[in-house]
Design a protein around this motif. Sequence first.
Motif, PDB file in Angstrom:
ATOM      1  N   LEU A  38      37.743  49.601  54.287  1.00 29.50           N
ATOM      2  CA  LEU A  38      38.436  50.004  53.621  1.00 29.50           C
ATOM      3  C   LEU A  38      39.467  49.201  52.068  1.00 29.50           C
ATOM      4  CD1 LEU A  38      41.069  50.620  56.507  1.00 29.50           C
ATOM      5  CD2 LEU A  38      39.513  52.063  55.922  1.00 29.50           C
ATOM      6  N   PRO A  39      39.640  49.335  51.158  1.00 23.04           N
ATOM      7  CA  PRO A  39      40.215  48.641  50.100  1.00 23.04           C
ATOM      8  C   PRO A  39      41.707  48.028  50.522  1.00 23.04           C
ATOM      9  CG  PRO A  39      40.360  51.459  49.773  1.00 23.04           C
ATOM     10  CD  PRO A  39      39.979  50.850  50.368  1.00 23.04           C
ATOM     11  N   VAL A  40      42.056  46.896  49.366  1.00 18.97           N
ATOM     12  CA  VAL A  40      43.245  46.331  49.974  1.00 18.97           C
ATOM     13  C   VAL A  40      43.337  45.646  47.866  1.00 18.97           C
ATOM     14  CG1 VAL A  40      43.434  46.128  52.014  1.00 18.97           C
ATOM     15  CG2 VAL A  40      42.323  44.397  51.239  1.00 18.97           C
ATOM     16  N   LEU A  41      44.712  45.038  47.915  1.00 20.30           N
ATOM     17  CA  LEU A  41      44.319  44.663  46.582  1.00 20.30           C
ATOM     18  C   LEU A  41      44.578  43.685  46.971  1.00 20.30           C
ATOM     19  CD1 LEU A  41      46.068  47.178  44.672  1.00 20.30           C
ATOM     20  CD2 LEU A  41      43.735  46.683  44.939  1.00 20.30           C
ATOM     21  N   ARG A  42      44.939  41.752  46.325  1.00 21.52           N
ATOM     22  CA  ARG A  42      44.850  40.846  46.527  1.00 21.52           C
ATOM     23  C   ARG A  42      45.414  40.360  44.764  1.00 21.52           C
ATOM     24  NH1 ARG A  42      42.536  36.077  44.441  1.00 21.52           N
ATOM     25  NH2 ARG A  42      40.726  37.391  44.669  1.00 21.52           N
ATOM     26  N   GLU A  43      46.399  40.117  44.887  1.00 21.71           N
ATOM     27  CA  GLU A  43      46.923  39.204  43.626  1.00 21.71           C
ATOM     28  C   GLU A  43      46.832  38.062  42.931  1.00 21.71           C
ATOM     29  OE1 GLU A  43      51.449  38.646  41.635  1.00 21.71           O
ATOM     30  OE2 GLU A  43      51.450  39.287  43.552  1.00 21.71           O
ATOM     31  N   VAL A  44      46.363  38.398  41.487  1.00 18.81           N
ATOM     32  CA  VAL A  44      45.384  36.965  41.502  1.00 18.81           C
ATOM     33  C   VAL A  44      46.593  36.026  40.458  1.00 18.81           C
ATOM     34  CG1 VAL A  44      44.007  36.561  39.522  1.00 18.81           C
ATOM     35  CG2 VAL A  44      43.530  38.605  40.345  1.00 18.81           C
ATOM     36  N   MET A  45      47.227  35.474  41.216  1.00 21.31           N
ATOM     37  CA  MET A  45      48.714  34.202  41.123  1.00 21.31           C
ATOM     38  C   MET A  45      48.957  33.865  39.435  1.00 21.31           C
ATOM     39  SD  MET A  45      50.938  35.208  44.025  1.00 21.31           S
ATOM     40  CE  MET A  45      51.760  34.771  43.494  1.00 21.31           C
ATOM     41  N   GLU A  46      47.720  33.156  39.356  1.00 24.43           N
ATOM     42  CA  GLU A  46      48.010  32.925  38.073  1.00 24.43           C
ATOM     43  C   GLU A  46      47.925  33.806  36.762  1.00 24.43           C
ATOM     44  OE1 GLU A  46      43.409  32.555  39.327  1.00 24.43           O
ATOM     45  OE2 GLU A  46      45.306  32.499  40.397  1.00 24.43           O
ATOM     46  N   ARG A  47      47.454  34.833  36.944  1.00 24.84           N
ATOM     47  CA  ARG A  47      47.657  35.544  35.587  1.00 24.84           C
ATOM     48  C   ARG A  47      48.986  36.722  35.694  1.00 24.84           C
ATOM     49  NH1 ARG A  47      41.447  37.475  36.875  1.00 24.84           N
ATOM     50  NH2 ARG A  47      40.546  35.639  35.061  1.00 24.84           N
ATOM     51  N   ARG A  48      49.779  35.945  36.948  1.00 25.24           N
ATOM     52  CA  ARG A  48      51.050  37.074  36.823  1.00 25.24           C
ATOM     53  C   ARG A  48      52.524  36.701  35.604  1.00 25.24           C
ATOM     54  NH1 ARG A  48      55.405  35.678  41.879  1.00 25.24           N
ATOM     55  NH2 ARG A  48      53.189  37.157  42.662  1.00 25.24           N
ATOM     56  N   ILE A  49      52.213  38.002  34.594  1.00 26.17           N
ATOM     57  CA  ILE A  49      53.380  37.241  33.710  1.00 26.17           C
ATOM     58  C   ILE A  49      54.954  37.846  34.475  1.00 26.17           C
ATOM     59  CG2 ILE A  49      53.956  37.321  31.254  1.00 26.17           C
ATOM     60  CD1 ILE A  49      50.995  38.366  31.605  1.00 26.17           C
ATOM     61  N   LEU A  50      56.020  37.279  34.253  1.00 25.34           N
ATOM     62  CA  LEU A  50      56.616  37.357  34.739  1.00 25.34           C
ATOM     63  C   LEU A  50      58.136  37.522  32.961  1.00 25.34           C
ATOM     64  CD1 LEU A  50      58.005  34.916  37.610  1.00 25.34           C
ATOM     65  CD2 LEU A  50      57.439  37.026  37.520  1.00 25.34           C
ATOM     66  N   GLY A  51      59.152  38.744  33.253  1.00 26.84           N
ATOM     67  CA  GLY A  51      60.056  38.698  32.578  1.00 26.84           C
ATOM     68  C   GLY A  51      61.225  37.812  32.511  1.00 26.84           C
ATOM     69  N   THR A  52      62.124  37.578  31.344  1.00 27.46           N
ATOM     70  CA  THR A  52      63.375  36.885  31.535  1.00 27.46           C
ATOM     71  C   THR A  52      63.136  36.312  32.638  1.00 27.46           C
ATOM     72  OG1 THR A  52      63.221  38.040  29.470  1.00 27.46           O
ATOM     73  CG2 THR A  52      65.420  35.838  29.895  1.00 27.46           C
ATOM     74  N   PRO A  53      63.600  35.291  33.275  1.00 31.09           N
ATOM     75  CA  PRO A  53      64.219  34.617  35.181  1.00 31.09           C
ATOM     76  C   PRO A  53      65.409  35.276  34.361  1.00 31.09           C
ATOM     77  CG  PRO A  53      63.981  33.172  33.548  1.00 31.09           C
ATOM     78  CD  PRO A  53      63.302  34.400  32.225  1.00 31.09           C
ATOM     79  N   LEU A  54      65.699  35.761  36.091  1.00 30.30           N
ATOM     80  CA  LEU A  54      66.674  35.697  36.770  1.00 30.30           C
ATOM     81  C   LEU A  54      68.156  34.312  36.940  1.00 30.30           C
ATOM     82  CD1 LEU A  54      68.883  37.440  37.998  1.00 30.30           C
ATOM     83  CD2 LEU A  54      68.298  36.436  40.041  1.00 30.30           C
TER      84      LEU A  54
END
Length: 608
Positions: A53-69
């Motif tokens: 069964l497929p699942v998805l794992r996030e690659v945290m170091e490639r996360r790009i966040l918008g302007t922070p809250l």
Amino acid sequence: MNKHDLLHKIKSLENLSQDERAYLINLVNTKKKYGLVWEDKPEDVEDLLRENLPVLREVMERRILGTPLQITKPVKGTLELFDQEVNNKEKEGEEFPNHILIEGDNLHALTALTFTHEGKVDVIYIDPPYNTGNSDFKYNDSYVDKEDSYRHSKWLSFMDKRLRIAKRLLSENGVIFISIDDNEQAQLKLLCDEVLLESNFIAQIIWQKRTSPDSRRILGPAHDNIYCYGKTELSYKNLNHLSLTEEQENAFKNPDNDPNGPWVSSDFTAQGYRPNQMYNIVTPGGIVYSPPPGRCWKNVESVFKKQVIDGKMWFGIDGKGMPRRKTYLNERKGSVPWTWWDYKSSGSNQDAKKEIIEILGSATAFSTPKPLKLLKKIIAISSDPDSVILDFFAGSGGTLHATIELNSEDEGNRKCVLVTNNENNICEEVTYERNKRVIQGYTNAKGEKVPGLTNNTLRYYKSEFVSREPSIKNKRELTRLATELLCIKEDIYEEQNTIGEYQLNAAEVRGFQKGNHYMLIVYNDEVIEQLVKVIQHAVHQSKDAKLHFKIYVFSNGQYPYTEEFEEVLPHVTLCALPDAIYKAYQNVLPKKHRAALPEIEEEAITEE
């Protein structure tokens, strides 16, 4: 041949498996129809799903966040967020769209998306391999060349599996656009008529991809086809007008200082003969006009006279011209899109390559990007500001780039999901890198700084797998690895370590929050009693009546612990894991074991 006798013989044959017997019976019962018949070719990536069964794992170091809250007052516990005004301007950043990039085979990713996005995607655009025979289409890790006798079968098998899942992902009014050239356009049309249904066909768009003839060939191809289908027969009614171009807006003038503003005039005659629309018209300059031969006026005389009184008729600057009807700029919704898209209004292949070079500084291994004008046009026609867009043949990532730009132009909140493999590092070095620079800003090929469109978040995922064998161990593993799937499904990503003063133990329960919505994933049912008390306290302390908890609970079956959460049921939605995932996957996963089936000759049936 007597069909009944043949079926009886098949049922009595020995040494046939149940799957083989069922296949032969179905073959006898199948009537010929207009469309395609081809031999389904086994695909390695599909075989992987027979056991996993497929699942998805996030690659945290490639996360790009918008302007922070930005929050003005200190926050000790997450519940104190509820003491702030919901519409606090400094919280606007949390509403930036979360875009998703999945690295992996698109059949695996589409299967995973049936859990997170079934019925939620408003627009799908895909640019699949054209199967030219020139090393552009791989099947089971080998390029399919022109001499392959199963060339079309492999491509149809490949597309059929993916289109069937894509259809499940479309929302009720969703639409899909598919680019293709002449190598497979005829086969694609018949396949789409079967999978997406001929009654849901909307249009075949002709896009002029070249700006000049190809001198290497006589009658060199200058266009691609873009097929458009809806989820239902009525999906076309949700398509939009295109915004007027500057040239179109400049055509509106106001030579008579009409108080309704700029206008253009149109012919007041219509084709045919209608007796009550055959009157004479006397212009303000005294000229008498009657309808031209074979035509009549567009309206009956009473309506015409009212339009004259309202100032909506035009007879030329001297009042002697042929009557024409005014259309005002403030009345125009835009221009009606049609099926001929030239390169001036929709971009060309050359434009697309220049755009890649402009952002990345050089050409890439991906040789067939699509121009932003084309992609923005497709999205503008088919989406609203809150739509979800999917491209599962993402390539250079232009669909996300177009989505981000369109959001910046109309203040939209569209979310885009991209899927691509990482062949030749394209996902990391082109798809991701391009959109990273679009969001964060970059220096173009001319050395000029281009500001980023920072009001966007991009999350990068990779496909992973869990055994399909439904043992307790595998069920627990699937539940734990499904965390990213749940974040995507609920569009809630910010993990919390506490709820009020209650400290969350990630081995037992994990919590995520977005505004007044919580998502909890409970791995150990022993914490439920304490969670009920925490939720009661949170509801009591909160000034926001809309405070809500979506709770996923590990269960060996379908029971989501409704009785245990009875005291807080008005404030929670319960779901049992991994049962919910199994149910989402059950209609798209291949059977666990592929039966050895008799071969069928590939043919195109053309009889009704």
